[in-house]
Design a protein around this motif. Structure first.
Motif, PDB file in Angstrom:
ATOM      1  N   ILE A 111       0.844  -1.199   0.000  1.00  0.00           N
ATOM      2  CA  ILE A 111       0.000   0.000   0.000  1.00  0.00           C
ATOM      3  C   ILE A 111       0.874   1.242   0.000  1.00  0.00           C
ATOM      4  CG2 ILE A 111      -1.605   1.375   1.405  1.00  0.00           C
ATOM      5  CD1 ILE A 111      -2.878  -1.330   2.234  1.00  0.00           C
ATOM      6  N   PHE A 112       1.901   1.252   0.835  1.00  0.00           N
ATOM      7  CA  PHE A 112       2.775   2.410   0.954  1.00  0.00           C
ATOM      8  C   PHE A 112       3.468   2.718  -0.368  1.00  0.00           C
ATOM      9  CE2 PHE A 112       6.758   4.520   2.248  1.00  0.00           C
ATOM     10  CZ  PHE A 112       6.232   5.561   2.985  1.00  0.00           C
ATOM     11  N   LEU A 113       3.911   1.698  -1.074  1.00  0.00           N
ATOM     12  CA  LEU A 113       4.668   1.920  -2.310  1.00  0.00           C
ATOM     13  C   LEU A 113       3.795   2.025  -3.559  1.00  0.00           C
ATOM     14  CD1 LEU A 113       7.661  -0.516  -1.702  1.00  0.00           C
ATOM     15  CD2 LEU A 113       7.622   1.974  -1.412  1.00  0.00           C
ATOM     16  N   ASN A 114       2.642   1.364  -3.576  1.00  0.00           N
ATOM     17  CA  ASN A 114       1.886   1.262  -4.820  1.00  0.00           C
ATOM     18  C   ASN A 114       0.478   1.837  -4.802  1.00  0.00           C
ATOM     19  OD1 ASN A 114       3.968  -0.315  -6.127  1.00  0.00           O
ATOM     20  ND2 ASN A 114       3.358  -1.963  -4.750  1.00  0.00           N
ATOM     21  N   TYR A 115      -0.092   2.047  -3.652  1.00  0.00           N
ATOM     22  CA  TYR A 115      -1.508   2.389  -3.581  1.00  0.00           C
ATOM     23  C   TYR A 115      -1.901   3.729  -4.180  1.00  0.00           C
ATOM     24  CZ  TYR A 115      -6.041   3.715  -1.796  1.00  0.00           C
ATOM     25  OH  TYR A 115      -7.321   4.155  -1.702  1.00  0.00           O
ATOM     26  N   PRO A 116      -1.251   4.804  -3.782  1.00  0.00           N
ATOM     27  CA  PRO A 116      -1.829   6.110  -4.117  1.00  0.00           C
ATOM     28  C   PRO A 116      -1.803   6.419  -5.613  1.00  0.00           C
ATOM     29  CG  PRO A 116       0.261   6.403  -2.983  1.00  0.00           C
ATOM     30  CD  PRO A 116      -0.017   4.937  -3.032  1.00  0.00           C
ATOM     31  N   THR A 117      -2.927   6.244  -6.241  1.00  0.00           N
ATOM     32  CA  THR A 117      -3.058   6.627  -7.647  1.00  0.00           C
ATOM     33  C   THR A 117      -3.800   7.961  -7.702  1.00  0.00           C
ATOM     34  OG1 THR A 117      -5.087   5.342  -7.802  1.00  0.00           O
ATOM     35  CG2 THR A 117      -3.071   4.259  -8.515  1.00  0.00           C
ATOM     36  N   PRO A 118      -3.188   8.956  -8.313  1.00  0.00           N
ATOM     37  CA  PRO A 118      -3.803  10.280  -8.301  1.00  0.00           C
ATOM     38  C   PRO A 118      -4.961  10.393  -9.282  1.00  0.00           C
ATOM     39  CG  PRO A 118      -1.761  10.328  -9.542  1.00  0.00           C
ATOM     40  CD  PRO A 118      -1.887   8.948  -8.963  1.00  0.00           C
ATOM     41  N   SER A 119      -5.888  11.246  -8.931  1.00  0.00           N
ATOM     42  CA  SER A 119      -6.943  11.634  -9.842  1.00  0.00           C
ATOM     43  C   SER A 119      -6.321  12.598 -10.848  1.00  0.00           C
ATOM     44  CB  SER A 119      -8.049  12.330  -9.045  1.00  0.00           C
ATOM     45  OG  SER A 119      -8.777  13.195  -9.860  1.00  0.00           O
ATOM     46  N   ASN A 120      -6.591  12.423 -12.140  1.00  0.00           N
ATOM     47  CA  ASN A 120      -6.020  13.321 -13.147  1.00  0.00           C
ATOM     48  C   ASN A 120      -6.408  14.766 -12.887  1.00  0.00           C
ATOM     49  OD1 ASN A 120      -4.640  11.355 -14.510  1.00  0.00           O
ATOM     50  ND2 ASN A 120      -6.332  10.905 -15.889  1.00  0.00           N
ATOM     51  N   GLN A 121      -7.574  14.962 -12.294  1.00  0.00           N
ATOM     52  CA  GLN A 121      -8.061  16.303 -12.010  1.00  0.00           C
ATOM     53  C   GLN A 121      -7.201  16.990 -10.948  1.00  0.00           C
ATOM     54  OE1 GLN A 121     -11.746  16.402  -9.902  1.00  0.00           O
ATOM     55  NE2 GLN A 121     -12.190  18.512 -10.462  1.00  0.00           N
ATOM     56  N   GLN A 122      -6.596  16.230 -10.056  1.00  0.00           N
ATOM     57  CA  GLN A 122      -5.900  16.818  -8.917  1.00  0.00           C
ATOM     58  C   GLN A 122      -4.389  16.631  -8.955  1.00  0.00           C
ATOM     59  OE1 GLN A 122      -7.529  16.289  -5.033  1.00  0.00           O
ATOM     60  NE2 GLN A 122      -9.628  16.341  -5.749  1.00  0.00           N
ATOM     61  N   LEU A 123      -3.775  16.629 -10.105  1.00  0.00           N
ATOM     62  CA  LEU A 123      -2.326  16.532 -10.165  1.00  0.00           C
ATOM     63  C   LEU A 123      -1.699  17.878  -9.818  1.00  0.00           C
ATOM     64  CD1 LEU A 123      -1.606  14.346 -13.315  1.00  0.00           C
ATOM     65  CD2 LEU A 123      -1.376  13.715 -10.909  1.00  0.00           C
ATOM     66  N   VAL A 124      -0.837  17.870  -8.822  1.00  0.00           N
ATOM     67  CA  VAL A 124      -0.105  19.060  -8.402  1.00  0.00           C
ATOM     68  C   VAL A 124       1.347  18.645  -8.165  1.00  0.00           C
ATOM     69  CG1 VAL A 124      -2.126  20.096  -7.280  1.00  0.00           C
ATOM     70  CG2 VAL A 124      -0.546  18.715  -5.923  1.00  0.00           C
ATOM     71  N   LEU A 125       2.209  19.606  -7.961  1.00  0.00           N
ATOM     72  CA  LEU A 125       3.576  19.303  -7.565  1.00  0.00           C
ATOM     73  C   LEU A 125       3.527  18.939  -6.086  1.00  0.00           C
ATOM     74  CD1 LEU A 125       6.371  19.189  -8.768  1.00  0.00           C
ATOM     75  CD2 LEU A 125       6.711  21.556  -8.058  1.00  0.00           C
ATOM     76  N   SER A 126       3.856  17.703  -5.772  1.00  0.00           N
ATOM     77  CA  SER A 126       3.693  17.140  -4.442  1.00  0.00           C
ATOM     78  C   SER A 126       5.058  16.918  -3.794  1.00  0.00           C
ATOM     79  CB  SER A 126       2.930  15.819  -4.580  1.00  0.00           C
ATOM     80  OG  SER A 126       2.733  15.217  -3.348  1.00  0.00           O
ATOM     81  N   HIS A 127       5.168  17.189  -2.504  1.00  0.00           N
ATOM     82  CA  HIS A 127       6.436  17.064  -1.785  1.00  0.00           C
ATOM     83  C   HIS A 127       6.905  15.614  -1.691  1.00  0.00           C
ATOM     84  CE1 HIS A 127       9.159  16.944   1.725  1.00  0.00           C
ATOM     85  NE2 HIS A 127       9.521  18.151   1.315  1.00  0.00           N
ATOM     86  N   GLY A 128       6.018  14.700  -1.303  1.00  0.00           N
ATOM     87  CA  GLY A 128       6.354  13.280  -1.225  1.00  0.00           C
ATOM     88  C   GLY A 128       6.866  12.797   0.122  1.00  0.00           C
ATOM     89  N   ASP A 129       7.293  13.708   1.008  1.00  0.00           N
ATOM     90  CA  ASP A 129       7.786  13.321   2.328  1.00  0.00           C
ATOM     91  C   ASP A 129       7.431  14.441   3.310  1.00  0.00           C
ATOM     92  OD1 ASP A 129       9.046  11.857   4.319  1.00  0.00           O
ATOM     93  OD2 ASP A 129      11.069  12.482   3.747  1.00  0.00           O
ATOM     94  N   CYS A 130       6.160  14.803   3.296  1.00  0.00           N
ATOM     95  CA  CYS A 130       5.665  15.981   3.999  1.00  0.00           C
ATOM     96  C   CYS A 130       5.278  15.637   5.437  1.00  0.00           C
ATOM     97  CB  CYS A 130       4.470  16.549   3.222  1.00  0.00           C
ATOM     98  SG  CYS A 130       3.900  18.120   3.844  1.00  0.00           S
TER      99      CYS A 130
END
Length: 184
Positions: free
Chosen positions: A4-23
């Motif tokens: 889940i940690f490595l593969n789960y989060p699939t983004p919605s195309n509508q909500q793609l932003v520049l994401s920190h990744g280790d926030c």
């Protein structure tokens, strides 16, 4: 959990932003005024930046940096503050706001398992003492099973310590998972 940690989060195309990744809190620097009030905050440790949904960073941050009661009590304010700041920056730059606050709420809920799993994985590292840190120098692939067993023994002993905040913080996440319908 690792899957889940490595593969789960699939983004919605509508909500793609520049994401920190280790926030999380350890990747924030604060500047304070003379009265000791925070007046500026900066994210550091930028090697995990990617295009993703803000819901993943929000889950990561809120689940690893706040207790469950604090997060539950203030979740709506956190999401509203994020959305208001995000959308006002886009408007100031004359860019369209690609999603609504309600869309963000739904996306946050959809990715809540990521926040829960992140909390479970990171809590032993965040709350552990120096002696709880795993020895990973010179570990080979043949040693991984024994290292994992030793880590589990350490985590169990952390939960058994007198007055352990670790146990409460770790068990709180299961209430969150039940509330979100991830466990029954």
């Amino acid at each position: 959990m690792v899957h889940i940690f490595l593969n789960y989060p699939t983004p919605s195309n509508q909500q793609l932003v520049l994401s920190h990744g280790d926030c999380w809190l350890n990747n924030l620097l604060f500047r304070y005024n003379d009265a000791g009030d925070p007046v500026e905050v900066m994210l550091v440790d930028l090697q995990s930046i990617r295009k993703h949904t803000p819901a993943v960073d929000l889950n990561y941050f809120l689940f690893t940096s706040f207790s469950s009661p604090e997060r539950r009590l203030n979740l709506e304010e956190f999401l509203e503050t994020y959305y208001t700041t995000f959308s006002s920056l886009l408007v100031a730059g004359e860019a369209p706001v690609p999603f609504t606050l309600e869309d963000l709420r739904l996306e946050f809920r959809r990715h809540m398992i990521y926040g829960c799993v992140t909390r479970i994985i990171l809590t032993p590292y965040v709350l552990g003492e120096e002696e709880d840190a795993p020895e990973v120098e010179d570990v080979t692939e043949n040693d991984l099973e024994e290292v994992a067993k030793a880590r589990m023994r350490t985590i169990v002993s952390m939960g058994q310590r007198e007055g352990s905040f670790f146990k409460t913080k770790l068990l709180d996440v299961f209430d969150d998972m039940i509330e979100a319908g991830l466990l029954s």
